[in-house]
Motif scaffolding. Sequence first.
Motif, PDB file in Angstrom:
ATOM      1  N   PRO A  13      22.800  46.861 -69.616  1.00 52.34           N
ATOM      2  CA  PRO A  13      22.869  45.961 -68.331  1.00 52.34           C
ATOM      3  C   PRO A  13      22.609  44.658 -68.325  1.00 52.34           C
ATOM      4  N   HIS A  43      21.117  45.771 -60.819  1.00 50.73           N
ATOM      5  CA  HIS A  43      20.527  47.180 -60.387  1.00 50.73           C
ATOM      6  C   HIS A  43      20.308  47.224 -58.865  1.00 50.73           C
ATOM      7  N   ARG A  93      20.397  40.594 -63.910  1.00 49.65           N
ATOM      8  CA  ARG A  93      20.348  42.066 -63.954  1.00 49.65           C
ATOM      9  C   ARG A  93      19.888  42.697 -62.657  1.00 49.65           C
TER      10      ARG A  93
END
Length: 333
Positions: free
Chosen positions: A234, A249, A245
């Motif tokens: 990620p 998400h 990040r």
Amino acid sequence: MLSETVFRSEDFPVGDRFDAWQACTSGMHAPLELRREQGGDFRAEARLIELGAVSVWPATFEQHIWRRTPKLIRQSDPELYHLSLVLRGEVQVSWGRRYATHRAYDFHTNDSARPWEIRTSEGLISSVGIEVPKVLLPLPRHKVDRVIGQRMSGREGIGALLAQFVTQLAASTDSYQPADAPRIGGVLSDLVAALFAHVLDADAALPPETHSRTLTLRIKAFIRRQLHDPELTPGSIAAAHHISRSYLHRLFQAESETVAAYIRRLRLEATRRDLTDPALRTTPIHAIAARWGFTRPADFSRAFRAAYGIPPRDLRQGFGIAAPHPVCGEQPG
């Protein structure tokens, strides 16, 4: 499977095939005038894939001329934007005194409210057409008007993403359910809007949800290209797309799985495919796992068993492929 309508010229008597093709294409797009410069038999195949208000039609056909005339526009205007991805052959499009030539993996665009003429090259032409109602594009029409007629590449950037999406869809719709159709149509509308905005350099005009969905598709395409890289995480994905990040998400919250789960699933599917490929029967299991980013054989074996309920070695043997003896520290699967 999605709803499809199929046209095959061979289903009609030779003398009726071109007229049947004209009726078919007029129904897929808008009333059209078609003409041939040579007589004889005519070959064509097309599929109309209905995706809610959006439609896709892969087609292969012999040389002829298409026209959308002012008279036909007055008769009927479905208020559509049309894009065609040329896959084989050459297409010459004219709008009054303007001309453009499109070749393999170029998109050409038309507006159902504008007159135009298309001449195709000799031999068979293959293309994938996309029909999008104007009301679905979140861009001002006066701006979209500047896009119509411009050559857009399907080899790079958002154009490549759109080309990949429609060619995969055209290849097979077996893995989709009828309920998926409107969602797929929405993705296509977003990709078309993003491509137009890119050509216009008008990304700011797109609503946030279109930006988000398009970015998610770009990230998924990036992940598929980089599956072999064990450093695909990620963090590296977010850095490659210049986002945090946490934002990455958030993008995947709308999906059915996390970023890490998406990467793991694609990698496991790839290893499963390779393990059942007779051409790879002599390739050690640990080498196949490493090819798809699994650096620890024991971790791969556990993940594979958890996903498929069977160790990788047993899957390979079940397909009549003898697993090679462990080498280079490979753990039994």
